[in-house]
Design an enzyme around this catalytic site. Structure first.
Site, mmCIF file in Angstrom:
data_model
loop_
_atom_site.group_PDB
_atom_site.id
_atom_site.type_symbol
_atom_site.label_atom_id
_atom_site.label_comp_id
_atom_site.label_asym_id
_atom_site.label_seq_id
_atom_site.Cartn_x
_atom_site.Cartn_y
_atom_site.Cartn_z
ATOM 1 N N PRO A 119 0.798 -1.235 0.000
ATOM 2 C CA PRO A 119 0.000 0.000 0.000
ATOM 3 C C PRO A 119 0.829 1.283 0.000
ATOM 4 O O PRO A 119 1.871 1.364 0.657
ATOM 5 C CB PRO A 119 -0.824 -0.107 1.291
ATOM 6 C CG PRO A 119 -0.097 -1.092 2.137
ATOM 7 C CD PRO A 119 0.545 -2.058 1.193
ATOM 8 N N ARG B 140 5.546 11.167 -2.399
ATOM 9 C CA ARG B 140 5.244 10.834 -1.017
ATOM 10 C C ARG B 140 6.497 10.964 -0.165
ATOM 11 O O ARG B 140 7.485 10.285 -0.420
ATOM 12 C CB ARG B 140 4.792 9.370 -1.005
ATOM 13 C CG ARG B 140 4.593 8.785 0.346
ATOM 14 C CD ARG B 140 4.522 7.256 0.267
ATOM 15 N NE ARG B 140 4.211 6.752 1.581
ATOM 16 C CZ ARG B 140 4.432 5.517 1.977
ATOM 17 N NH1 ARG B 140 4.960 4.638 1.169
ATOM 18 N NH2 ARG B 140 4.133 5.152 3.189
ATOM 19 N N TYR C 261 11.545 8.578 1.206
ATOM 20 C CA TYR C 261 11.426 7.577 0.133
ATOM 21 C C TYR C 261 12.057 7.987 -1.197
ATOM 22 O O TYR C 261 12.058 7.190 -2.145
ATOM 23 C CB TYR C 261 9.944 7.227 -0.081
ATOM 24 C CG TYR C 261 9.294 6.628 1.142
ATOM 25 C CD1 TYR C 261 9.751 5.421 1.670
ATOM 26 C CD2 TYR C 261 8.238 7.272 1.799
ATOM 27 C CE1 TYR C 261 9.172 4.863 2.798
ATOM 28 C CE2 TYR C 261 7.651 6.716 2.930
ATOM 29 C CZ TYR C 261 8.117 5.518 3.427
ATOM 30 O OH TYR C 261 7.543 4.959 4.541
ATOM 31 N N ASN D 48 7.831 -5.752 -1.054
ATOM 32 C CA ASN D 48 7.842 -4.660 -0.091
ATOM 33 C C ASN D 48 6.412 -4.581 0.450
ATOM 34 O O ASN D 48 5.537 -4.007 -0.196
ATOM 35 C CB ASN D 48 8.245 -3.339 -0.745
ATOM 36 C CG ASN D 48 8.318 -2.209 0.285
ATOM 37 O OD1 ASN D 48 7.853 -2.366 1.427
ATOM 38 N ND2 ASN D 48 8.896 -1.082 -0.093
ATOM 39 N N ARG E 163 13.414 4.207 12.433
ATOM 40 C CA ARG E 163 12.223 5.074 12.383
ATOM 41 C C ARG E 163 11.343 4.853 13.628
ATOM 42 O O ARG E 163 11.834 4.432 14.659
ATOM 43 C CB ARG E 163 11.477 4.812 11.065
ATOM 44 C CG ARG E 163 12.347 5.139 9.835
ATOM 45 C CD ARG E 163 11.600 4.925 8.540
ATOM 46 N NE ARG E 163 10.430 5.801 8.450
ATOM 47 C CZ ARG E 163 9.451 5.653 7.554
ATOM 48 N NH1 ARG E 163 9.516 4.657 6.679
ATOM 49 N NH2 ARG E 163 8.436 6.486 7.544
HETATM 50 C C1 DQA Z 1 8.328 0.868 3.796
HETATM 51 C C2 DQA Z 1 8.419 1.067 5.312
HETATM 52 C C3 DQA Z 1 7.065 0.915 5.983
HETATM 53 O O1 DQA Z 1 7.166 1.113 7.381
HETATM 54 C C4 DQA Z 1 6.085 1.926 5.414
HETATM 55 O O2 DQA Z 1 4.793 1.716 5.968
HETATM 56 C C5 DQA Z 1 6.046 1.953 3.929
HETATM 57 C C6 DQA Z 1 7.285 1.764 3.161
HETATM 58 C C7 DQA Z 1 9.677 1.138 3.069
HETATM 59 O O3 DQA Z 1 9.819 0.703 1.942
HETATM 60 O O4 DQA Z 1 10.543 1.810 3.639
HETATM 61 O O5 DQA Z 1 4.994 2.199 3.330
HETATM 62 O O6 DQA Z 1 7.992 -0.514 3.543
#
Ligand code: DQA
Length: 145
Positions: free
Chosen positions: A10, A18, A23, A75, A108
């Site tokens: 998601p 985003r 990211y 992922n 995080r």
């Molecule tokens: C994520 C890390 C997750 O905690 C987060 O909810 C994401 C992206 C990442 O690729 O760093 O949506 O999976």
């Protein structure tokens, strides 16, 4: 030729728009393009699936074996931290799965420090941005060679 399925969870469809500080600027299309290039170099087939819905991801994983895939690179995004259903299906299919994250989930918020998925995958790669996917693809290709 062995085929690998890449599953994006998601909100990963929003990549590039985003939280760029976390990211990066790459879109999901850019990531898939880089993965296609790498797959070609490694001599494996590749296909992609993104969903914002947990049940659709579970179904896609159930179907992967019948569709001739040898391994899954995933992922799970936010479902990493919440989904018993994803963990159970990964455990059930008996196919190599590698978990990747763009960010270092351990650096995080505390709720991101737990992956329900990690205990049932071959391995996890986190914190290298786009390269997490590339390294994951290399790792999973080694596993199915
Ligand atoms: C994520 C890390 C997750 O905690 C987060 O909810 C994401 C992206 C990442 O690729 O760093 O949506 O999976």
């Amino acid at each position: 030729m062995k085929k690998i399925l890449v599953i994006h969870g998601p909100n990963l469809n929003l990549l590039g728009k985003r939280e760029e500080d976390i990211y990066g600027k790459m879109s999901l299309g850019d990531i898939n393009k880089a993965l296609s290039k790498k797959a070609k170099a490694l001599g494996v087939g590749i296909d992609f699936f993104q969903s914002n819905h947990e049940g659709d991801m579970v179904q896609r994983i159930q179907d992967a074996k019948d569709q001739g895939f040898s391994a899954i690179l995933i992922n799970p995004a936010a479902y990493t931290h919440t989904s018993v259903a994803l963990r159970d299906v990964i455990s059930a299919i008996g196919m190599p799965v590698v978990e990747v994250h763009i960010s270092n989930i351990y650096a995080r918020e505390e709720f991101r420090h737990t992956s329900l998925i990690a205990p049932v995958v071959a391995g996890q790669i986190a914190g290298f941005g786009l390269n997490s996917y590339i390294l994951g693809l290399e790792a999973i290709t080694e596993l199915i060679k």
